[in-house]
Design a protein around this motif. Structure first.
Motif, PDB file in Angstrom:
ATOM      1  N   ALA A 126       0.830  -1.209   0.000  1.00 25.01           N
ATOM      2  CA  ALA A 126       0.000   0.000   0.000  1.00 25.01           C
ATOM      3  C   ALA A 126       0.865   1.261   0.000  1.00 25.01           C
ATOM      4  O   ALA A 126       0.549   2.230  -0.706  1.00 25.01           O
ATOM      5  CB  ALA A 126      -0.930  -0.002   1.215  1.00 25.01           C
ATOM      6  N   GLN A 127       1.948   1.248   0.752  1.00 25.43           N
ATOM      7  CA  GLN A 127       2.828   2.412   0.785  1.00 25.43           C
ATOM      8  C   GLN A 127       3.480   2.649  -0.575  1.00 25.43           C
ATOM      9  O   GLN A 127       3.574   3.787  -1.044  1.00 25.43           O
ATOM     10  CB  GLN A 127       3.900   2.242   1.862  1.00 25.43           C
ATOM     11  CG  GLN A 127       3.359   2.370   3.267  1.00 25.43           C
ATOM     12  CD  GLN A 127       4.414   2.091   4.321  1.00 25.43           C
ATOM     13  OE1 GLN A 127       5.523   1.679   4.031  1.00 25.43           O
ATOM     14  NE2 GLN A 127       4.056   2.332   5.573  1.00 25.43           N
ATOM     15  N   ALA A 171       0.866   3.966  -2.922  1.00 24.28           N
ATOM     16  CA  ALA A 171       0.520   5.356  -2.599  1.00 24.28           C
ATOM     17  C   ALA A 171       1.565   6.312  -3.161  1.00 24.28           C
ATOM     18  O   ALA A 171       1.224   7.374  -3.707  1.00 24.28           O
ATOM     19  CB  ALA A 171       0.397   5.525  -1.088  1.00 24.28           C
ATOM     20  N   THR A 172       2.815   5.932  -3.049  1.00 21.53           N
ATOM     21  CA  THR A 172       3.890   6.746  -3.616  1.00 21.53           C
ATOM     22  C   THR A 172       3.734   6.845  -5.125  1.00 21.53           C
ATOM     23  O   THR A 172       3.896   7.922  -5.713  1.00 21.53           O
ATOM     24  CB  THR A 172       5.268   6.148  -3.262  1.00 21.53           C
ATOM     25  OG1 THR A 172       5.392   6.083  -1.838  1.00 21.53           O
ATOM     26  CG2 THR A 172       6.398   6.954  -3.842  1.00 21.53           C
ATOM     27  N   GLU A 173       3.397   5.736  -5.743  1.00 19.71           N
ATOM     28  CA  GLU A 173       3.195   5.708  -7.196  1.00 19.71           C
ATOM     29  C   GLU A 173       2.058   6.654  -7.606  1.00 19.71           C
ATOM     30  O   GLU A 173       2.198   7.434  -8.554  1.00 19.71           O
ATOM     31  CB  GLU A 173       2.888   4.275  -7.635  1.00 19.71           C
ATOM     32  CG  GLU A 173       2.636   4.114  -9.110  1.00 19.71           C
ATOM     33  CD  GLU A 173       2.232   2.701  -9.487  1.00 19.71           C
ATOM     34  OE1 GLU A 173       2.208   2.419 -10.697  1.00 19.71           O
ATOM     35  OE2 GLU A 173       1.941   1.888  -8.595  1.00 19.71           O
ATOM     36  N   LYS A 174       0.950   6.604  -6.887  1.00 21.53           N
ATOM     37  CA  LYS A 174      -0.192   7.473  -7.216  1.00 21.53           C
ATOM     38  C   LYS A 174       0.152   8.944  -6.993  1.00 21.53           C
ATOM     39  O   LYS A 174      -0.252   9.806  -7.772  1.00 21.53           O
ATOM     40  CB  LYS A 174      -1.413   7.075  -6.392  1.00 21.53           C
ATOM     41  CG  LYS A 174      -2.042   5.787  -6.850  1.00 21.53           C
ATOM     42  CD  LYS A 174      -3.286   5.452  -6.086  1.00 21.53           C
ATOM     43  CE  LYS A 174      -3.860   4.138  -6.607  1.00 21.53           C
ATOM     44  NZ  LYS A 174      -5.142   3.820  -5.997  1.00 21.53           N
ATOM     45  N   ASN A 229       6.530   2.508 -10.535  1.00 22.99           N
ATOM     46  CA  ASN A 229       5.735   1.469 -11.202  1.00 22.99           C
ATOM     47  C   ASN A 229       6.404   0.104 -11.057  1.00 22.99           C
ATOM     48  O   ASN A 229       5.751  -0.891 -10.739  1.00 22.99           O
ATOM     49  CB  ASN A 229       5.549   1.791 -12.680  1.00 22.99           C
ATOM     50  CG  ASN A 229       4.535   2.879 -12.935  1.00 22.99           C
ATOM     51  OD1 ASN A 229       3.642   3.088 -12.141  1.00 22.99           O
ATOM     52  ND2 ASN A 229       4.683   3.582 -14.045  1.00 22.99           N
ATOM     53  N   LEU A 230       7.710   0.074 -11.291  1.00 22.84           N
ATOM     54  CA  LEU A 230       8.451  -1.187 -11.143  1.00 22.84           C
ATOM     55  C   LEU A 230       8.412  -1.675  -9.706  1.00 22.84           C
ATOM     56  O   LEU A 230       8.194  -2.868  -9.448  1.00 22.84           O
ATOM     57  CB  LEU A 230       9.895  -1.012 -11.605  1.00 22.84           C
ATOM     58  CG  LEU A 230      10.116  -0.832 -13.108  1.00 22.84           C
ATOM     59  CD1 LEU A 230      11.587  -0.517 -13.406  1.00 22.84           C
ATOM     60  CD2 LEU A 230       9.693  -2.089 -13.856  1.00 22.84           C
ATOM     61  N   ALA A 231       8.629  -0.757  -8.775  1.00 23.08           N
ATOM     62  CA  ALA A 231       8.619  -1.133  -7.355  1.00 23.08           C
ATOM     63  C   ALA A 231       7.252  -1.658  -6.940  1.00 23.08           C
ATOM     64  O   ALA A 231       7.147  -2.630  -6.180  1.00 23.08           O
ATOM     65  CB  ALA A 231       9.008   0.060  -6.497  1.00 23.08           C
ATOM     66  N   SER A 232       6.210  -1.051  -7.444  1.00 25.66           N
ATOM     67  CA  SER A 232       4.852  -1.485  -7.138  1.00 25.66           C
ATOM     68  C   SER A 232       4.595  -2.899  -7.660  1.00 25.66           C
ATOM     69  O   SER A 232       4.057  -3.748  -6.950  1.00 25.66           O
ATOM     70  CB  SER A 232       3.858  -0.505  -7.758  1.00 25.66           C
ATOM     71  OG  SER A 232       2.547  -0.867  -7.476  1.00 25.66           O
ATOM     72  N   LYS A 233       4.993  -3.137  -8.895  1.00 27.31           N
ATOM     73  CA  LYS A 233       4.820  -4.474  -9.474  1.00 27.31           C
ATOM     74  C   LYS A 233       5.632  -5.518  -8.701  1.00 27.31           C
ATOM     75  O   LYS A 233       5.153  -6.622  -8.448  1.00 27.31           O
ATOM     76  CB  LYS A 233       5.233  -4.477 -10.944  1.00 27.31           C
ATOM     77  CG  LYS A 233       4.264  -3.742 -11.836  1.00 27.31           C
ATOM     78  CD  LYS A 233       4.759  -3.678 -13.270  1.00 27.31           C
ATOM     79  CE  LYS A 233       3.838  -2.827 -14.131  1.00 27.31           C
ATOM     80  NZ  LYS A 233       4.345  -2.636 -15.489  1.00 27.31           N
TER      81      LYS A 233
END
Length: 165
Positions: free
Chosen positions: A48-49, A52-55, A112-116
């Motif tokens: 989630a963190q 959230a950073t991505e958004k 984006n990469l970190a989120s994936k």
């Protein structure tokens, strides 16, 4: 062999035996399952963190893109009005906005990469946890079945001893 070595080995054997008698494999497996399940909310929080950073970066990028378009139109209007001094000030702001936009775009790609990766890591952990939970439950069931068979064998043995008397 020295006296100290013999005493040390004897103490280890004594305490090891006590610990071994108190250990219940079923309880240990159930605690391991609980520990694994307790980690899932931590992983969800991390995901989630990262998301959230991505958004936040995506919104910032949109704002900067809008700012670049707005500054470009202000520059064109200033040039048409013959106000080169105002156009020059807007050009400086535009250049800074473009640099900020480029940095934000790069940060967004990394986010984006970190989120994936965070989602994939969490999903892999959940799959691994489910697999290990199934294995642990199978071992617990096998242990229970072995205890029942042992009790049944003892009961049958006691019947055989009584019938021989």
């Amino acid at each position: 062999m020295g006296l100290w070595t013999r005493m040390k080995r004897s103490m280890r054997a004594l305490f090891g035996g006590i610990i071994e008698k108190t250990e219940d494999p079923e309880l240990i497996l159930q605690q391991t399952i609980r520990d694994m399940r307790d980690r899932v909310p931590e992983l969800n929080n991390s995901v989630a963190q990262v998301m959230a950073t991505e958004k936040l970066l995506a919104k910032n990028k949109e704002r900067l893109e809008s700012q670049v378009v707005d500054l470009d139109s202000k520059i064109r209007a200033s040039v048409k009005m013959g106000r080169d001094d105002i156009a020059t000030a807007y050009i400086g702001q535009l250049q800074q906005a473009q640099v900020d936009l480029q940095k934000t775009s790069q940060q967004l790609e990394h986010a984006n990469l970190a989120s994936k990766q965070a989602l994939k890591a969490r999903d892999n952990y959940v799959l691994q946890m489910q697999r290990r939970t199934a294995e642990a439950m199978q071992l617990i069931n096998q242990s229970k079945q072995a205890k029942l068979q042992e009790q049944l064998a003892q009961t049958m043995e006691s019947f055989q001893l009584r019938s021989e008397e």
